[in-house]
Design a protein around this motif. Structure first.
Motif, PDB file in Angstrom:
ATOM      1  N   THR A  88     -10.922 -10.843  -7.142  1.00 37.16           N
ATOM      2  CA  THR A  88      -9.500 -10.595  -6.918  1.00 37.16           C
ATOM      3  C   THR A  88      -8.649 -11.253  -7.992  1.00 37.16           C
ATOM      4  O   THR A  88      -7.626 -10.701  -8.420  1.00 37.16           O
ATOM      5  CB  THR A  88      -9.081 -11.086  -5.522  1.00 37.16           C
ATOM      6  N   GLU A 103      -1.862  -7.709  -6.098  1.00 35.45           N
ATOM      7  CA  GLU A 103      -2.292  -7.445  -4.730  1.00 35.45           C
ATOM      8  C   GLU A 103      -2.466  -8.762  -3.976  1.00 35.45           C
ATOM      9  O   GLU A 103      -3.000  -9.732  -4.518  1.00 35.45           O
ATOM     10  CB  GLU A 103      -3.623  -6.689  -4.722  1.00 35.45           C
ATOM     11  N   GLU A 105      -4.105  -8.773  -0.942  1.00 40.45           N
ATOM     12  CA  GLU A 105      -5.378  -8.663  -0.232  1.00 40.45           C
ATOM     13  C   GLU A 105      -6.543  -8.643  -1.222  1.00 40.45           C
ATOM     14  O   GLU A 105      -6.365  -8.524  -2.433  1.00 40.45           O
ATOM     15  CB  GLU A 105      -5.388  -7.393   0.630  1.00 40.45           C
ATOM     16  N   CYS A 107      -9.601  -7.659  -3.542  1.00 37.56           N
ATOM     17  CA  CYS A 107      -9.816  -6.506  -4.416  1.00 37.56           C
ATOM     18  C   CYS A 107     -11.154  -6.619  -5.137  1.00 37.56           C
ATOM     19  O   CYS A 107     -11.741  -7.697  -5.218  1.00 37.56           O
ATOM     20  CB  CYS A 107      -8.708  -6.416  -5.474  1.00 37.56           C
ATOM     21  N   ASP A 124     -14.429  -4.363   3.019  1.00 36.01           N
ATOM     22  CA  ASP A 124     -13.266  -5.140   3.442  1.00 36.01           C
ATOM     23  C   ASP A 124     -12.163  -5.204   2.390  1.00 36.01           C
ATOM     24  O   ASP A 124     -11.169  -5.912   2.581  1.00 36.01           O
ATOM     25  CB  ASP A 124     -13.685  -6.573   3.790  1.00 36.01           C
ATOM     26  N   ALA A 126      -8.983  -4.178  -0.001  1.00 30.24           N
ATOM     27  CA  ALA A 126      -7.767  -3.367   0.071  1.00 30.24           C
ATOM     28  C   ALA A 126      -7.686  -2.385  -1.083  1.00 30.24           C
ATOM     29  O   ALA A 126      -7.090  -1.317  -0.963  1.00 30.24           O
ATOM     30  CB  ALA A 126      -6.536  -4.274   0.056  1.00 30.24           C
ATOM     31  N   ARG A 140      -8.065   3.182  -3.311  1.00 29.98           N
ATOM     32  CA  ARG A 140      -7.984   2.579  -1.980  1.00 29.98           C
ATOM     33  C   ARG A 140      -8.948   3.314  -1.041  1.00 29.98           C
ATOM     34  O   ARG A 140      -8.549   4.174  -0.255  1.00 29.98           O
ATOM     35  CB  ARG A 140      -6.554   2.626  -1.446  1.00 29.98           C
ATOM     36  N   THR A 142     -11.436   4.337   1.989  1.00 31.02           N
ATOM     37  CA  THR A 142     -11.461   4.138   3.434  1.00 31.02           C
ATOM     38  C   THR A 142     -12.876   3.755   3.852  1.00 31.02           C
ATOM     39  O   THR A 142     -13.813   3.793   3.046  1.00 31.02           O
ATOM     40  CB  THR A 142     -11.042   5.420   4.154  1.00 31.02           C
TER      41      THR A 142
END
Length: 325
Positions: A88, A103, A105, A107, A124, A126, A140, A142
Motif C-alpha cells: 500500500t 488510498e 484502504e 492496495c 481484502d 480496495a 477495483r 469484486t
C-alpha cells in the motif's frame, strides 16, 4: 519484544516512526488469521499515517524518505503481521506520482498483465494499481473476480480470474523497471527485518533455555551458530539500508537504485535462508510449533525470499548489469 531497525545513524524522524510502529504492532501475533487482513489493525496503521508515508504531500501523503516510510514495514515484518502495508505504501507512492489521490484502504501493485498474477491479500484489497510502461491503471475487483489461494505462510495470494475495467487511468512518470525494483526492494527489506527478528529470538531463547546445568548460549557450538546468524543479519540489514537510501536518489541515478535492489535482493535472500535454518537448529522442536513465533516468521521469510523475483533472477540481472559496463 525485539527491537528492529538500524542501530547506527538513525535520524530522529525514523526513530519516532519506528517507536510508533512498535506500539501499533505490539499486539498478539497475527499468524493465526494470516489469510485475511485484520480491519482493526489496519485502521490503527492507517491512522498512524503509515500507508501514505511515501506519497507526495501535495497529493495527500507525508512525503517521507524511503528509510522513514519503510520503518513501519520493517517492524511489521519482524512481528509477522499479516498486512499488505508495504504494498500500500508503494501503491500510494505511484498514485501520487501519477497525480492521483492516495488510498486509505489496503492496495496491491502489479506490473504488466494482471491476469493470473498472485496478489497479497487480494480478496481484502480496495484497489489494485497496475503499472505498464508509462501508464497506471486503478482496478477495483469484486469478490467474484478473485481466485483464492494461500502461500506457505498461510497468507492470501489471490489472483484475478477476471480483470475488471480500469476505474482510473493516468500517465505515470515512473518506468515499469523501477516499479519492479521497488517491489523487490520491499521484499528485501522484509527479509532483512525478519532475519534480525529470528536472530534476536534465538538469542533470547538460548540465554534462557538450560541444558546440562547451563544455558544453551554457553555451549561453543551454539555460540558459533549465533555468531554466523549475527553476521548474516548485519549484512542483510546493511543491504536493506543501502537500497532504501538509493531509492531516494532513484530519479537522478536510477542505475544505482536498480543495482542496489539486485544486491539487496541477493544478500537478504541468502541471509534469510541461512538464518531460518540456524534459528530452527538452535530452537529444536519448539521452533516448529505453530504456536511459537519463530514458525510463522520463518515461513514468511521463505515466501518473501521467492517473491518479486527470486535470488537467482536478481543475481543474473546484477551480473548482466555489471558486464554491460
Amino acid at each position: 519484544m525485539w527491537q528492529i531497525g538500524r542501530d547506527f545513524g538513525e535520524d530522529v524522524m525514523e526513530e519516532m516512526i519506528r517507536d510508533t510502529a512498535e506500539k501499533v504492532f505490539a499486539g498478539p501475533d497475527e499468524a493465526a488469521n494470516a489469510a485475511r487482513i485484520d480491519p482493526a489493525l489496519w485502521q490503527q496503521a492507517n491512522d498512524a499515517g503509515f500507508a501514505i508515508a511515501l506519497a507526495a504531500e501535495d497529493q495527500g501523503g507525508l512525503g517521507l524518505s524511503g528509510v522513514e516510510a519503510f520503518a513501519p514495514v520493517r517492524v511489521a515484518a519482524a512481528r509477522g503481521v499479516a498486512l499488505p502495508l508495504g504494498e500500500t505504501v508503494l501503491a500510494n507512492w505511484l498514485l501520487s506520482a501519477a497525480g492521483l489521490d492516495v488510498e486509505e484502504e489496503a492496495c496491491g501493485v502489479l506490473c504488466g498483465d494482471p491476469a493470473g498474477q498472485p496478489v497479497p491479500f487480494g480478496r481484502d484489497l480496495a484497489a489494485v494499481v497496475v503499472v505498464g510502461e508509462g501508464r497506471l491503471s486503478v482496478l477495483r475487483p469484486t469478490a467474484e473476480d478473485w481466485v483464492r489461494a494461500e502461500n506457505m505462510a498461510g497468507e492470501a495470494r489471490d489472483s484475478l480470474a477476471t480483470v475488471p475495467a480500469a476505474e482510473t487511468e493516468a500517465t505515470l512518470p515512473v518506468t515499469q523497471e523501477m516499479v519492479e525494483g521497488a517491489l523487490a526492494m520491499l521484499r528485501a527489506v522484509q527479509c532483512a527485518a525478519a532475519t534480525r527478528a529470528a536472530l534476536e529470538m534465538s538469542l533470547e531463547y538460548c540465554n534462557t533455555r538450560e541444558q546440562f546445568g547451563r544455558s544453551l548460549s554457553q555451549f561453543q557450538a551454539i555460540q558459533t551458530q549465533l555468531a554466523v546468524m549475527a553476521a548474516e543479519s548485519c549484512s542483510a540489514t546493511m543491504a536493506a539500508d543501502m537500497v532504501l537510501a538509493a531509492f531516494d536518489e532513484r530519479d537522478t541515478v536510477p542505475e544505482r537504485f536498480l543495482t542496489a535492489v539486485a544486491v539487496a535482493r541477493v544478500r537478504t535472500s541468502e541471509a534469510a535462508t541461512r538464518a531460518a535454518a540456524t534459528a530452527h537448529q538452535v530452537h529444536g522442536a519448539i521452533g516448529f510449533s505453530g504456536e511459537y513465533a519463530l514458525h510463522p516468521l520463518t515461513r514468511r521469510m521463505w515466501c518473501w525470499r521467492d517473491e518479486a523475483g527470486t535470488e537467482e533472477v536478481w543475481a543474473e540481472r546484477l551480473g548482466q548489469s555489471l558486464l554491460s559496463k
